[in-house]
Design a protein around this motif. Structure first.
Motif, PDB file in Angstrom:
ATOM      1  N   MET A 130       0.818  -1.194   0.000  1.00 25.30           N
ATOM      2  CA  MET A 130       0.000   0.000   0.000  1.00 25.30           C
ATOM      3  C   MET A 130       0.862   1.259   0.000  1.00 25.30           C
ATOM      4  O   MET A 130       0.537   2.211  -0.677  1.00 25.30           O
ATOM      5  N   LYS A 131       1.934   1.220   0.785  1.00 29.76           N
ATOM      6  CA  LYS A 131       2.811   2.382   0.894  1.00 29.76           C
ATOM      7  C   LYS A 131       3.398   2.754  -0.468  1.00 29.76           C
ATOM      8  O   LYS A 131       3.391   3.919  -0.855  1.00 29.76           O
ATOM      9  N   GLU A 132       3.844   1.755  -1.202  1.00 32.32           N
ATOM     10  CA  GLU A 132       4.455   2.013  -2.501  1.00 32.32           C
ATOM     11  C   GLU A 132       3.432   2.559  -3.494  1.00 32.32           C
ATOM     12  O   GLU A 132       3.741   3.437  -4.306  1.00 32.32           O
ATOM     13  N   LEU A 133       2.216   2.040  -3.430  1.00 33.08           N
ATOM     14  CA  LEU A 133       1.153   2.524  -4.304  1.00 33.08           C
ATOM     15  C   LEU A 133       0.866   3.996  -4.038  1.00 33.08           C
ATOM     16  O   LEU A 133       0.797   4.805  -4.974  1.00 33.08           O
ATOM     17  N   LEU A 134       0.726   4.359  -2.774  1.00 33.80           N
ATOM     18  CA  LEU A 134       0.446   5.747  -2.420  1.00 33.80           C
ATOM     19  C   LEU A 134       1.601   6.658  -2.826  1.00 33.80           C
ATOM     20  O   LEU A 134       1.382   7.751  -3.353  1.00 33.80           O
ATOM     21  N   GLU A 135       2.825   6.200  -2.622  1.00 42.84           N
ATOM     22  CA  GLU A 135       3.992   6.999  -3.014  1.00 42.84           C
ATOM     23  C   GLU A 135       4.021   7.234  -4.519  1.00 42.84           C
ATOM     24  O   GLU A 135       4.276   8.348  -4.978  1.00 42.84           O
ATOM     25  N   SER A 136       3.758   6.204  -5.288  1.00 46.13           N
ATOM     26  CA  SER A 136       3.815   6.360  -6.746  1.00 46.13           C
ATOM     27  C   SER A 136       2.707   7.271  -7.258  1.00 46.13           C
ATOM     28  O   SER A 136       2.934   8.068  -8.175  1.00 46.13           O
ATOM     29  N   ILE A 137       1.531   7.192  -6.674  1.00 52.54           N
ATOM     30  CA  ILE A 137       0.437   8.081  -7.080  1.00 52.54           C
ATOM     31  C   ILE A 137       0.786   9.522  -6.736  1.00 52.54           C
ATOM     32  O   ILE A 137       0.648  10.422  -7.568  1.00 52.54           O
ATOM     33  N   ALA A 138       1.263   9.742  -5.526  1.00 54.61           N
ATOM     34  CA  ALA A 138       1.579  11.111  -5.081  1.00 54.61           C
ATOM     35  C   ALA A 138       2.725  11.697  -5.894  1.00 54.61           C
ATOM     36  O   ALA A 138       2.682  12.865  -6.280  1.00 54.61           O
ATOM     37  N   ARG A 139       3.751  10.907  -6.164  1.00 55.71           N
ATOM     38  CA  ARG A 139       4.896  11.415  -6.937  1.00 55.71           C
ATOM     39  C   ARG A 139       4.508  11.789  -8.358  1.00 55.71           C
ATOM     40  O   ARG A 139       5.101  12.676  -8.960  1.00 55.71           O
ATOM     41  N   ALA A 140       3.515  11.115  -8.911  1.00 53.95           N
ATOM     42  CA  ALA A 140       3.057  11.439 -10.258  1.00 53.95           C
ATOM     43  C   ALA A 140       2.280  12.759 -10.289  1.00 53.95           C
ATOM     44  O   ALA A 140       2.202  13.399 -11.332  1.00 53.95           O
ATOM     45  N   LEU A 141       1.751  13.174  -9.139  1.00 51.61           N
ATOM     46  CA  LEU A 141       0.912  14.369  -9.106  1.00 51.61           C
ATOM     47  C   LEU A 141       1.667  15.654  -8.781  1.00 51.61           C
ATOM     48  O   LEU A 141       1.245  16.733  -9.167  1.00 51.61           O
ATOM     49  N   VAL A 142       2.775  15.559  -8.063  1.00 49.57           N
ATOM     50  CA  VAL A 142       3.406  16.753  -7.494  1.00 49.57           C
ATOM     51  C   VAL A 142       4.559  17.270  -8.362  1.00 49.57           C
ATOM     52  O   VAL A 142       5.057  16.568  -9.249  1.00 49.57           O
ATOM     53  N   ASP A 143       4.982  18.509  -8.064  1.00 45.00           N
ATOM     54  CA  ASP A 143       6.136  19.107  -8.741  1.00 45.00           C
ATOM     55  C   ASP A 143       7.450  18.715  -8.074  1.00 45.00           C
ATOM     56  O   ASP A 143       8.495  18.782  -8.701  1.00 45.00           O
ATOM     57  N   TYR A 144       7.405  18.384  -6.796  1.00 46.91           N
ATOM     58  CA  TYR A 144       8.615  18.018  -6.046  1.00 46.91           C
ATOM     59  C   TYR A 144       8.511  16.568  -5.549  1.00 46.91           C
ATOM     60  O   TYR A 144       8.245  16.319  -4.366  1.00 46.91           O
ATOM     61  N   PRO A 145       8.713  15.593  -6.436  1.00 48.57           N
ATOM     62  CA  PRO A 145       8.540  14.187  -6.034  1.00 48.57           C
ATOM     63  C   PRO A 145       9.541  13.712  -4.987  1.00 48.57           C
ATOM     64  O   PRO A 145       9.262  12.753  -4.266  1.00 48.57           O
ATOM     65  N   ASP A 146      10.671  14.397  -4.883  1.00 42.28           N
ATOM     66  CA  ASP A 146      11.648  13.990  -3.862  1.00 42.28           C
ATOM     67  C   ASP A 146      11.186  14.326  -2.450  1.00 42.28           C
ATOM     68  O   ASP A 146      11.750  13.824  -1.484  1.00 42.28           O
ATOM     69  N   GLU A 147      10.176  15.174  -2.325  1.00 40.86           N
ATOM     70  CA  GLU A 147       9.690  15.570  -1.007  1.00 40.86           C
ATOM     71  C   GLU A 147       8.414  14.825  -0.609  1.00 40.86           C
ATOM     72  O   GLU A 147       7.697  15.254   0.284  1.00 40.86           O
ATOM     73  N   VAL A 148       8.131  13.732  -1.288  1.00 40.17           N
ATOM     74  CA  VAL A 148       6.973  12.897  -0.932  1.00 40.17           C
ATOM     75  C   VAL A 148       7.426  11.836   0.055  1.00 40.17           C
ATOM     76  O   VAL A 148       8.371  11.089  -0.202  1.00 40.17           O
ATOM     77  N   PHE A 149       6.764  11.810   1.203  1.00 43.31           N
ATOM     78  CA  PHE A 149       7.069  10.810   2.224  1.00 43.31           C
ATOM     79  C   PHE A 149       5.774  10.150   2.687  1.00 43.31           C
ATOM     80  O   PHE A 149       4.768  10.816   2.869  1.00 43.31           O
ATOM     81  N   VAL A 150       5.840   8.847   2.880  1.00 43.05           N
ATOM     82  CA  VAL A 150       4.688   8.107   3.382  1.00 43.05           C
ATOM     83  C   VAL A 150       5.136   7.330   4.614  1.00 43.05           C
ATOM     84  O   VAL A 150       6.098   6.571   4.569  1.00 43.05           O
ATOM     85  N   ASN A 151       4.425   7.568   5.720  1.00 41.89           N
ATOM     86  CA  ASN A 151       4.687   6.843   6.956  1.00 41.89           C
ATOM     87  C   ASN A 151       3.565   5.829   7.145  1.00 41.89           C
ATOM     88  O   ASN A 151       2.390   6.167   7.060  1.00 41.89           O
ATOM     89  N   GLU A 152       3.933   4.583   7.398  1.00 43.72           N
ATOM     90  CA  GLU A 152       2.943   3.519   7.533  1.00 43.72           C
ATOM     91  C   GLU A 152       2.850   3.072   8.985  1.00 43.72           C
ATOM     92  O   GLU A 152       3.855   2.721   9.597  1.00 43.72           O
ATOM     93  N   ILE A 153       1.645   3.094   9.532  1.00 40.33           N
ATOM     94  CA  ILE A 153       1.396   2.640  10.903  1.00 40.33           C
ATOM     95  C   ILE A 153       0.420   1.475  10.807  1.00 40.33           C
ATOM     96  O   ILE A 153      -0.700   1.635  10.326  1.00 40.33           O
ATOM     97  N   GLN A 154       0.842   0.306  11.261  1.00 37.97           N
ATOM     98  CA  GLN A 154       0.002  -0.886  11.135  1.00 37.97           C
ATOM     99  C   GLN A 154      -0.607  -1.283  12.470  1.00 37.97           C
ATOM    100  O   GLN A 154       0.069  -1.288  13.484  1.00 37.97           O
ATOM    101  N   ASN A 155      -1.883  -1.624  12.421  1.00 36.82           N
ATOM    102  CA  ASN A 155      -2.588  -2.224  13.549  1.00 36.82           C
ATOM    103  C   ASN A 155      -2.973  -3.638  13.138  1.00 36.82           C
ATOM    104  O   ASN A 155      -2.582  -4.103  12.080  1.00 36.82           O
ATOM    105  N   GLU A 156      -3.788  -4.303  13.955  1.00 39.73           N
ATOM    106  CA  GLU A 156      -4.189  -5.678  13.621  1.00 39.73           C
ATOM    107  C   GLU A 156      -4.908  -5.776  12.288  1.00 39.73           C
ATOM    108  O   GLU A 156      -4.567  -6.581  11.447  1.00 39.73           O
ATOM    109  N   LYS A 157      -5.954  -4.950  12.137  1.00 44.89           N
ATOM    110  CA  LYS A 157      -6.761  -5.047  10.922  1.00 44.89           C
ATOM    111  C   LYS A 157      -6.701  -3.819  10.043  1.00 44.89           C
ATOM    112  O   LYS A 157      -7.336  -3.774   8.998  1.00 44.89           O
ATOM    113  N   SER A 158      -5.967  -2.806  10.462  1.00 44.28           N
ATOM    114  CA  SER A 158      -5.950  -1.587   9.664  1.00 44.28           C
ATOM    115  C   SER A 158      -4.534  -1.053   9.493  1.00 44.28           C
ATOM    116  O   SER A 158      -3.632  -1.376  10.253  1.00 44.28           O
TER     117      SER A 158
END
Length: 76
Positions: A1-29
């Motif tokens: 999921m993290k990679e998918l969100l990063e690739s979508i966001a990087r395709a949309l922005v002017d500064y793709p190097d400043e895209v960061f995604v932090n992933e926090i996992q719980n049991e079901k979410s």
């Protein structure tokens, strides 16, 4: 999921190097925190939040396959 969100966001922005995604996992979410450059916030959110809603829809659809719940937060 993290990679998918990063690739979508990087395709949309002017500064793709400043895209960061932090992933926090719980049991079901997974919480994905998306951070982009200040100048790119409007591009990720879109008019009336349409782009953000579309991003959330795509990521949630991908998560269905794994039977998990995903929350996408866009933070500054």
């Amino acid at each position: 999921m993290k990679e998918l969100l990063e690739s979508i966001a990087r395709a949309l922005v002017d500064y793709p190097d400043e895209v960061f995604v932090n992933e926090i996992q719980n049991e079901k979410s997974i919480i994905l925190e998306l951070k982009v450059a200040k100048d790119d916030m409007g591009k990720v959110i879109g008019k009336q939040g349409r782009i953000a809603k579309a991003i959330r829809t795509v990521v949630k659809a991908a998560a269905v396959k794994d039977n998990r719940r995903v929350v996408v937060d866009i933070i500054q």
